[in-house]
Design a protein around this motif. Structure first.
Motif, PDB file in Angstrom:
ATOM      1  N   VAL A  91      14.708  -2.243   4.417  1.00  8.50           N
ATOM      2  CA  VAL A  91      14.727  -1.918   2.994  1.00  8.50           C
ATOM      3  C   VAL A  91      15.328  -3.083   2.218  1.00  8.50           C
ATOM      4  CG1 VAL A  91      16.965  -0.729   3.200  1.00  8.50           C
ATOM      5  CG2 VAL A  91      15.478  -0.238   1.251  1.00  8.50           C
ATOM      6  N   ASN A  92      14.675  -3.425   1.109  1.00  7.66           N
ATOM      7  CA  ASN A  92      15.185  -4.451   0.202  1.00  7.66           C
ATOM      8  C   ASN A  92      16.264  -3.793  -0.655  1.00  7.66           C
ATOM      9  OD1 ASN A  92      15.593  -6.565  -1.563  1.00  7.66           O
ATOM     10  ND2 ASN A  92      13.427  -7.028  -1.803  1.00  7.66           N
ATOM     11  N   ASP A  93      17.502  -3.902  -0.191  1.00  8.91           N
ATOM     12  CA  ASP A  93      18.581  -3.064  -0.720  1.00  8.91           C
ATOM     13  C   ASP A  93      19.376  -3.684  -1.863  1.00  8.91           C
ATOM     14  OD1 ASP A  93      19.871  -5.015   0.739  1.00  8.91           O
ATOM     15  OD2 ASP A  93      20.429  -3.674   2.384  1.00  8.91           O
ATOM     16  N   GLY A  94      19.034  -4.901  -2.285  1.00  2.00           N
ATOM     17  CA  GLY A  94      19.676  -5.486  -3.453  1.00  2.00           C
ATOM     18  C   GLY A  94      21.130  -5.867  -3.268  1.00  2.00           C
ATOM     19  N   VAL A  95      21.510  -6.196  -2.041  1.00  3.33           N
ATOM     20  CA  VAL A  95      22.880  -6.672  -1.808  1.00  3.33           C
ATOM     21  C   VAL A  95      22.884  -8.181  -2.041  1.00  3.33           C
ATOM     22  CG1 VAL A  95      24.753  -6.915  -0.145  1.00  3.33           C
ATOM     23  CG2 VAL A  95      23.361  -4.837  -0.168  1.00  3.33           C
ATOM     24  N   LEU A 181       4.164 -12.300   7.283  1.00  2.00           N
ATOM     25  CA  LEU A 181       4.945 -12.363   6.048  1.00  2.00           C
ATOM     26  C   LEU A 181       4.125 -11.788   4.901  1.00  2.00           C
ATOM     27  CD1 LEU A 181       5.748 -14.944   7.917  1.00  2.00           C
ATOM     28  CD2 LEU A 181       7.043 -15.624   5.912  1.00  2.00           C
ATOM     29  N   PRO A 182       4.298 -10.515   4.585  1.00  2.00           N
ATOM     30  CA  PRO A 182       3.655  -9.955   3.395  1.00  2.00           C
ATOM     31  C   PRO A 182       4.312 -10.490   2.130  1.00  2.00           C
ATOM     32  CG  PRO A 182       4.411  -8.238   4.928  1.00  2.00           C
ATOM     33  CD  PRO A 182       5.074  -9.517   5.317  1.00  2.00           C
ATOM     34  N   ALA A 183       3.596 -10.413   1.029  1.00  2.00           N
ATOM     35  CA  ALA A 183       4.163 -10.786  -0.275  1.00  2.00           C
ATOM     36  C   ALA A 183       4.132  -9.551  -1.180  1.00  2.00           C
ATOM     37  CB  ALA A 183       3.404 -11.961  -0.873  1.00  2.00           C
ATOM     38  N   GLU A 184       3.100  -9.445  -2.010  1.00  2.00           N
ATOM     39  CA  GLU A 184       3.004  -8.322  -2.953  1.00  2.00           C
ATOM     40  C   GLU A 184       2.024  -7.296  -2.374  1.00  2.00           C
ATOM     41  OE1 GLU A 184       5.066  -8.383  -5.508  1.00  2.00           O
ATOM     42  OE2 GLU A 184       5.694 -10.405  -4.981  1.00  2.00           O
ATOM     43  N   VAL A 185       2.569  -6.275  -1.726  1.00  3.49           N
ATOM     44  CA  VAL A 185       1.763  -5.255  -1.048  1.00  3.49           C
ATOM     45  C   VAL A 185       2.001  -3.924  -1.741  1.00  3.49           C
ATOM     46  CG1 VAL A 185       1.198  -4.165   1.147  1.00  3.49           C
ATOM     47  CG2 VAL A 185       2.063  -6.520   1.114  1.00  3.49           C
ATOM     48  N   TYR A 186       0.914  -3.260  -2.114  1.00  2.55           N
ATOM     49  CA  TYR A 186       1.059  -2.035  -2.907  1.00  2.55           C
ATOM     50  C   TYR A 186       1.276  -0.824  -1.999  1.00  2.55           C
ATOM     51  CZ  TYR A 186       0.887   0.614  -7.209  1.00  2.55           C
ATOM     52  OH  TYR A 186       1.227   1.388  -8.291  1.00  2.55           O
ATOM     53  N   THR A 187       2.530  -0.628  -1.651  1.00  4.43           N
ATOM     54  CA  THR A 187       2.952   0.506  -0.827  1.00  4.43           C
ATOM     55  C   THR A 187       3.584   1.570  -1.733  1.00  4.43           C
ATOM     56  OG1 THR A 187       5.161  -0.426  -0.531  1.00  4.43           O
ATOM     57  CG2 THR A 187       3.463  -1.071   1.076  1.00  4.43           C
ATOM     58  N   PRO A 188       3.833   2.773  -1.207  1.00  5.06           N
ATOM     59  CA  PRO A 188       4.537   3.781  -2.010  1.00  5.06           C
ATOM     60  C   PRO A 188       5.897   3.289  -2.514  1.00  5.06           C
ATOM     61  CG  PRO A 188       3.523   4.826  -0.112  1.00  5.06           C
ATOM     62  CD  PRO A 188       3.322   3.347   0.067  1.00  5.06           C
ATOM     63  N   MET A 189       6.619   2.511  -1.694  1.00  8.04           N
ATOM     64  CA  MET A 189       7.909   1.969  -2.127  1.00  8.04           C
ATOM     65  C   MET A 189       7.732   0.983  -3.281  1.00  8.04           C
ATOM     66  SD  MET A 189      10.846   0.178   0.240  1.00  8.04           S
ATOM     67  CE  MET A 189      10.844   1.573   1.356  1.00  8.04           C
ATOM     68  N   TYR A 190       6.684   0.163  -3.186  1.00  6.97           N
ATOM     69  CA  TYR A 190       6.400  -0.799  -4.256  1.00  6.97           C
ATOM     70  C   TYR A 190       6.016  -0.060  -5.531  1.00  6.97           C
ATOM     71  CZ  TYR A 190       4.958  -5.328  -6.172  1.00  6.97           C
ATOM     72  OH  TYR A 190       4.866  -6.471  -6.928  1.00  6.97           O
ATOM     73  N   GLU A 191       5.224   0.988  -5.384  1.00  3.28           N
ATOM     74  CA  GLU A 191       4.819   1.774  -6.555  1.00  3.28           C
ATOM     75  C   GLU A 191       6.035   2.385  -7.242  1.00  3.28           C
ATOM     76  OE1 GLU A 191       1.640   5.244  -7.865  1.00  3.28           O
ATOM     77  OE2 GLU A 191       2.169   5.015  -5.757  1.00  3.28           O
ATOM     78  N   SER A 192       6.990   2.863  -6.462  1.00  2.00           N
ATOM     79  CA  SER A 192       8.212   3.431  -7.050  1.00  2.00           C
ATOM     80  C   SER A 192       8.956   2.380  -7.866  1.00  2.00           C
ATOM     81  CB  SER A 192       9.124   3.972  -5.948  1.00  2.00           C
ATOM     82  OG  SER A 192       8.524   5.057  -5.300  1.00  2.00           O
ATOM     83  N   TRP A 193       8.982   1.144  -7.340  1.00  2.32           N
ATOM     84  CA  TRP A 193       9.633   0.055  -8.062  1.00  2.32           C
ATOM     85  C   TRP A 193       8.889  -0.254  -9.357  1.00  2.32           C
ATOM     86  CZ3 TRP A 193       7.809  -5.162  -8.708  1.00  2.32           C
ATOM     87  CH2 TRP A 193       8.744  -6.018  -9.304  1.00  2.32           C
ATOM     88  N   ILE A 194       7.561  -0.294  -9.307  1.00  8.16           N
ATOM     89  CA  ILE A 194       6.748  -0.552 -10.507  1.00  8.16           C
ATOM     90  C   ILE A 194       7.007   0.521 -11.560  1.00  8.16           C
ATOM     91  CG2 ILE A 194       4.368  -0.447 -11.387  1.00  8.16           C
ATOM     92  CD1 ILE A 194       4.959  -3.151 -10.295  1.00  8.16           C
ATOM     93  N   GLN A 195       7.104   1.762 -11.112  1.00  2.00           N
ATOM     94  CA  GLN A 195       7.303   2.869 -12.049  1.00  2.00           C
ATOM     95  C   GLN A 195       8.674   2.838 -12.717  1.00  2.00           C
ATOM     96  OE1 GLN A 195       4.975   4.947 -13.131  1.00  2.00           O
ATOM     97  NE2 GLN A 195       3.472   3.942 -11.784  1.00  2.00           N
ATOM     98  N   SER A 196       9.584   2.018 -12.205  1.00  2.46           N
ATOM     99  CA  SER A 196      10.916   1.930 -12.816  1.00  2.46           C
ATOM    100  C   SER A 196      10.906   1.118 -14.108  1.00  2.46           C
ATOM    101  CB  SER A 196      11.911   1.308 -11.825  1.00  2.46           C
ATOM    102  OG  SER A 196      11.628  -0.077 -11.616  1.00  2.46           O
ATOM    103  N   PHE A 197       9.796   0.416 -14.409  1.00  2.00           N
ATOM    104  CA  PHE A 197       9.699  -0.383 -15.618  1.00  2.00           C
ATOM    105  C   PHE A 197       9.208   0.474 -16.786  1.00  2.00           C
ATOM    106  CE2 PHE A 197       9.525  -3.480 -12.226  1.00  2.00           C
ATOM    107  CZ  PHE A 197      10.305  -4.520 -12.705  1.00  2.00           C
ATOM    108  N   ALA A 198       9.527   0.035 -17.989  1.00  2.00           N
ATOM    109  CA  ALA A 198       9.129   0.782 -19.183  1.00  2.00           C
ATOM    110  C   ALA A 198       7.611   0.838 -19.324  1.00  2.00           C
ATOM    111  CB  ALA A 198       9.751   0.137 -20.427  1.00  2.00           C
TER     112      ALA A 198
END
Length: 256
Positions: A91-95, A181-198
Protein backbone atom coordinates in the motif's frame (compact mmCIF):
# COMPACT_ATOMS: atom_id res chain seq x y z
CA UNK A 1 -1.12 -19.31 -26.95
CA UNK A 2 -0.84 -22.22 -24.53
CA UNK A 3 1.48 -21.09 -21.75
CA UNK A 4 1.61 -24.61 -20.26
CA UNK A 5 0.52 -23.46 -16.82
CA UNK A 6 -2.10 -26.17 -16.41
CA UNK A 7 -2.22 -27.28 -12.75
CA UNK A 8 0.77 -25.13 -11.81
CA UNK A 9 0.35 -23.81 -8.26
CA UNK A 10 1.03 -20.08 -8.10
CA UNK A 11 0.92 -17.92 -4.96
CA UNK A 12 -0.34 -14.34 -5.38
CA UNK A 13 -0.18 -11.95 -2.44
CA UNK A 14 -2.93 -9.33 -2.67
CA UNK A 15 -4.46 -11.64 -5.27
CA UNK A 16 -8.16 -10.80 -4.92
CA UNK A 17 -8.39 -7.22 -6.22
CA UNK A 18 -6.72 -4.80 -8.60
CA UNK A 19 -3.56 -6.02 -10.31
CA UNK A 20 -3.44 -9.13 -8.13
CA UNK A 21 -7.04 -10.00 -8.96
CA UNK A 22 -6.33 -9.62 -12.68
CA UNK A 23 -3.34 -11.96 -12.35
CA UNK A 24 -5.49 -14.51 -10.52
CA UNK A 25 -8.20 -14.37 -13.20
CA UNK A 26 -5.61 -14.79 -15.94
CA UNK A 27 -4.10 -17.79 -14.20
CA UNK A 28 -7.52 -19.37 -13.85
CA UNK A 29 -8.05 -18.94 -17.60
CA UNK A 30 -4.71 -20.69 -18.20
CA UNK A 31 -5.75 -23.64 -16.04
CA UNK A 32 -3.33 -22.86 -13.23
CA UNK A 33 -4.17 -23.20 -9.55
CA UNK A 34 -3.92 -19.79 -7.82
CA UNK A 35 -3.31 -19.49 -4.10
CA UNK A 36 -4.83 -16.11 -3.27
CA UNK A 37 -3.40 -14.45 -0.16
CA UNK A 38 -5.77 -11.58 0.49
CA UNK A 39 -8.21 -10.66 3.29
CA UNK A 40 -10.90 -9.55 0.80
CA UNK A 41 -13.65 -12.14 1.35
CA UNK A 42 -16.17 -10.97 -1.27
CA UNK A 43 -13.69 -10.78 -4.13
CA UNK A 44 -12.07 -14.02 -3.00
CA UNK A 45 -15.38 -15.83 -3.14
CA UNK A 46 -16.03 -14.49 -6.63
CA UNK A 47 -12.68 -15.90 -7.79
CA UNK A 48 -13.41 -19.25 -6.14
CA UNK A 49 -16.65 -19.42 -8.13
CA UNK A 50 -14.81 -18.48 -11.34
CA UNK A 51 -12.21 -21.19 -10.76
CA UNK A 52 -14.89 -23.76 -9.94
CA UNK A 53 -13.06 -24.62 -6.75
CA UNK A 54 -9.64 -25.12 -8.35
CA UNK A 55 -8.15 -22.39 -6.19
CA UNK A 56 -7.21 -21.70 -2.59
CA UNK A 57 -8.17 -18.43 -0.91
CA UNK A 58 -6.30 -17.60 2.28
CA UNK A 59 -7.90 -14.45 3.74
CA UNK A 60 -4.81 -13.57 5.74
CA UNK A 61 -2.61 -10.53 6.10
CA UNK A 62 1.15 -11.07 5.95
CA UNK A 63 2.27 -9.19 9.02
CA UNK A 64 5.07 -11.54 10.03
CA UNK A 65 7.40 -14.24 8.78
CA UNK A 66 5.25 -16.75 10.65
CA UNK A 67 2.23 -15.67 8.59
CA UNK A 68 4.20 -16.30 5.38
CA UNK A 69 5.39 -19.69 6.59
CA UNK A 70 1.78 -20.64 7.37
CA UNK A 71 0.77 -19.74 3.79
CA UNK A 72 3.45 -22.01 2.33
CA UNK A 73 2.53 -24.88 4.63
CA UNK A 74 -1.16 -24.59 3.73
CA UNK A 75 -0.47 -24.44 -0.01
CA UNK A 76 1.68 -27.57 0.18
CA UNK A 77 -0.87 -29.32 2.35
CA UNK A 78 -3.63 -28.62 -0.19
CA UNK A 79 -1.77 -29.11 -3.47
CA UNK A 80 1.57 -30.75 -2.69
CA UNK A 81 3.66 -28.30 -4.69
CA UNK A 82 4.45 -24.65 -5.46
CA UNK A 83 5.51 -23.56 -8.94
CA UNK A 84 5.60 -19.79 -8.68
CA UNK A 85 5.25 -16.74 -6.44
CA UNK A 86 3.82 -13.36 -7.38
CA UNK A 87 4.71 -10.79 -4.73
CA UNK A 88 2.13 -8.05 -5.14
CA UNK A 89 0.54 -6.95 -1.85
CA UNK A 90 1.34 -3.48 -0.57
CA UNK A 91 0.00 0.00 0.00
CA UNK A 92 1.19 3.49 -0.89
CA UNK A 93 0.75 4.72 2.66
CA UNK A 94 2.08 8.29 2.41
CA UNK A 95 4.81 7.99 5.02
CA UNK A 96 7.05 10.83 3.87
CA UNK A 97 10.26 12.45 5.08
CA UNK A 98 8.74 15.73 6.24
CA UNK A 99 5.39 14.33 7.37
CA UNK A 100 6.42 11.05 8.89
CA UNK A 101 8.65 9.60 11.58
CA UNK A 102 11.41 7.01 11.81
CA UNK A 103 8.93 4.62 13.42
CA UNK A 104 6.32 5.10 10.67
CA UNK A 105 9.03 4.72 8.02
CA UNK A 106 10.19 1.43 9.53
CA UNK A 107 6.62 0.14 9.65
CA UNK A 108 6.01 1.15 6.03
CA UNK A 109 9.14 -0.71 4.91
CA UNK A 110 8.07 -3.77 6.91
CA UNK A 111 4.53 -3.78 5.53
CA UNK A 112 5.59 -3.32 1.90
CA UNK A 113 8.80 -5.37 1.74
CA UNK A 114 9.32 -8.02 4.38
CA UNK A 115 6.64 -10.40 3.13
CA UNK A 116 8.23 -10.33 -0.35
CA UNK A 117 11.33 -11.90 1.17
CA UNK A 118 9.56 -14.23 3.59
CA UNK A 119 7.15 -15.79 1.09
CA UNK A 120 9.99 -16.63 -1.29
CA UNK A 121 12.24 -17.84 1.54
CA UNK A 122 9.70 -20.38 2.74
CA UNK A 123 8.61 -21.36 -0.80
CA UNK A 124 12.19 -21.89 -1.97
CA UNK A 125 12.46 -25.67 -1.42
CA UNK A 126 9.39 -26.17 -3.64
CA UNK A 127 10.59 -23.65 -6.23
CA UNK A 128 13.91 -25.51 -6.43
CA UNK A 129 12.12 -28.81 -7.09
CA UNK A 130 10.01 -27.35 -9.86
CA UNK A 131 12.40 -24.76 -11.38
CA UNK A 132 9.81 -22.17 -10.48
CA UNK A 133 9.43 -18.50 -11.29
CA UNK A 134 9.16 -15.41 -9.11
CA UNK A 135 7.51 -12.14 -10.18
CA UNK A 136 7.86 -9.06 -7.98
CA UNK A 137 5.35 -6.28 -8.60
CA UNK A 138 7.23 -3.03 -7.95
CA UNK A 139 6.33 0.50 -9.10
CA UNK A 140 7.61 3.23 -11.38
CA UNK A 141 7.93 5.36 -8.24
CA UNK A 142 11.03 3.30 -7.41
CA UNK A 143 12.85 5.00 -10.29
CA UNK A 144 10.99 8.33 -10.61
CA UNK A 145 10.14 9.19 -7.00
CA UNK A 146 6.73 10.55 -6.11
CA UNK A 147 7.10 12.81 -3.09
CA UNK A 148 5.63 12.28 0.35
CA UNK A 149 5.89 8.51 0.39
CA UNK A 150 9.42 7.58 1.48
CA UNK A 151 8.55 4.22 3.02
CA UNK A 152 6.62 2.86 0.05
CA UNK A 153 9.16 4.07 -2.51
CA UNK A 154 12.09 2.70 -0.49
CA UNK A 155 10.36 -0.69 -0.35
CA UNK A 156 9.65 -0.61 -4.08
CA UNK A 157 13.28 0.20 -4.81
CA UNK A 158 14.40 -2.65 -2.56
CA UNK A 159 12.11 -5.01 -4.47
CA UNK A 160 13.98 -4.14 -7.67
CA UNK A 161 17.33 -4.74 -5.98
CA UNK A 162 16.13 -8.07 -4.59
CA UNK A 163 14.93 -9.09 -8.05
CA UNK A 164 18.49 -8.80 -9.37
CA UNK A 165 20.04 -10.32 -6.23
CA UNK A 166 17.71 -13.34 -6.24
CA UNK A 167 18.14 -13.82 -9.99
CA UNK A 168 21.88 -14.23 -9.36
CA UNK A 169 21.56 -16.40 -6.25
CA UNK A 170 19.01 -18.74 -7.82
CA UNK A 171 20.74 -19.28 -11.17
CA UNK A 172 22.01 -22.74 -10.14
CA UNK A 173 18.41 -23.86 -9.62
CA UNK A 174 17.10 -22.35 -12.87
CA UNK A 175 14.63 -20.28 -10.88
CA UNK A 176 13.82 -17.10 -12.80
CA UNK A 177 13.17 -13.82 -11.00
CA UNK A 178 11.75 -10.71 -12.68
CA UNK A 179 10.00 -7.50 -11.69
CA UNK A 180 7.19 -5.51 -13.26
CA UNK A 181 6.93 -1.75 -12.77
CA UNK A 182 3.38 -0.46 -13.26
CA UNK A 183 2.78 3.28 -13.51
CA UNK A 184 -0.78 4.60 -13.86
CA UNK A 185 -3.05 1.54 -13.56
CA UNK A 186 -6.78 1.99 -13.11
CA UNK A 187 -7.49 -0.27 -10.15
CA UNK A 188 -10.24 0.11 -7.52
CA UNK A 189 -7.63 1.66 -5.19
CA UNK A 190 -6.62 4.14 -7.89
CA UNK A 191 -10.26 4.98 -8.54
CA UNK A 192 -10.76 5.73 -4.84
CA UNK A 193 -7.81 8.13 -5.00
CA UNK A 194 -9.23 9.83 -8.13
CA UNK A 195 -12.59 10.23 -6.41
CA UNK A 196 -10.91 12.15 -3.58
CA UNK A 197 -10.46 15.16 -5.90
CA UNK A 198 -13.08 17.87 -6.33
CA UNK A 199 -13.28 17.15 -10.08
CA UNK A 200 -12.34 13.48 -10.47
CA UNK A 201 -13.12 13.25 -14.18
CA UNK A 202 -10.92 16.24 -14.94
CA UNK A 203 -8.09 14.81 -12.81
CA UNK A 204 -8.30 11.46 -14.59
CA UNK A 205 -8.27 13.14 -18.00
CA UNK A 206 -5.27 15.26 -16.96
CA UNK A 207 -3.27 12.16 -15.98
CA UNK A 208 -4.39 10.09 -18.98
CA UNK A 209 -3.30 12.69 -21.53
CA UNK A 210 0.28 12.45 -20.16
CA UNK A 211 0.50 8.72 -20.99
CA UNK A 212 2.20 8.58 -24.42
CA UNK A 213 0.71 5.36 -25.81
CA UNK A 214 -3.00 5.82 -26.40
CA UNK A 215 -3.48 8.62 -23.86
CA UNK A 216 -5.09 6.12 -21.52
CA UNK A 217 -4.49 4.36 -18.22
CA UNK A 218 -2.92 0.92 -18.17
CA UNK A 219 -5.43 -1.86 -17.52
CA UNK A 220 -4.78 -4.33 -14.66
CA UNK A 221 -5.16 -7.10 -17.23
CA UNK A 222 -2.17 -5.71 -19.15
CA UNK A 223 0.03 -6.03 -16.07
CA UNK A 224 -1.41 -9.51 -15.53
CA UNK A 225 -0.54 -10.60 -19.07
CA UNK A 226 3.11 -9.76 -18.48
CA UNK A 227 3.16 -11.48 -15.08
CA UNK A 228 1.59 -14.66 -16.45
CA UNK A 229 4.00 -14.73 -19.40
CA UNK A 230 6.94 -14.39 -16.99
CA UNK A 231 5.61 -17.28 -14.90
CA UNK A 232 5.43 -19.51 -17.97
CA UNK A 233 8.04 -21.54 -19.82
CA UNK A 234 7.61 -19.15 -22.76
CA UNK A 235 9.82 -16.80 -20.71
CA UNK A 236 12.36 -19.55 -20.00
CA UNK A 237 15.42 -17.38 -20.71
CA UNK A 238 14.28 -14.15 -19.02
CA UNK A 239 15.62 -13.43 -15.56
CA UNK A 240 16.79 -10.45 -13.52
CA UNK A 241 14.74 -8.03 -15.61
CA UNK A 242 12.78 -4.91 -14.65
CA UNK A 243 9.90 -4.71 -17.12
CA UNK A 244 7.78 -1.59 -17.62
CA UNK A 245 4.14 -2.01 -18.63
CA UNK A 246 3.11 1.64 -18.64
CA UNK A 247 2.34 2.92 -22.15
CA UNK A 248 5.72 4.67 -22.19
CA UNK A 249 4.86 6.79 -19.15
CA UNK A 250 8.15 6.36 -17.31
CA UNK A 251 10.67 6.75 -20.15
CA UNK A 252 9.08 8.54 -23.07
CA UNK A 253 8.61 12.29 -23.29
CA UNK A 254 5.17 12.95 -21.77
CA UNK A 255 4.63 15.87 -24.14
CA UNK A 256 4.34 13.40 -27.03
Amino acid sequence: MNLHLQDKVILISGGAKGIGGAITRGLIEEGAIPVIIDPSEKEGNELIALAKGKVLHLPWRLFSAADCQKVIEEAIRCFGRIDGVVNNAGVNDGVGLEHGSPEAFANSIANNLHHYYSLVHFALPELKKNKGSIVNISSKTAVTGQGGTSGYVAAKGAQLALTREWAVELLPYQIRVNAILPAEVYTPMYESWIQSFANPEEKLAEISKRIPLGKRMTKPEEIASMAIFLLSEKAAHITGQHLYVDGGYTHLDRSL
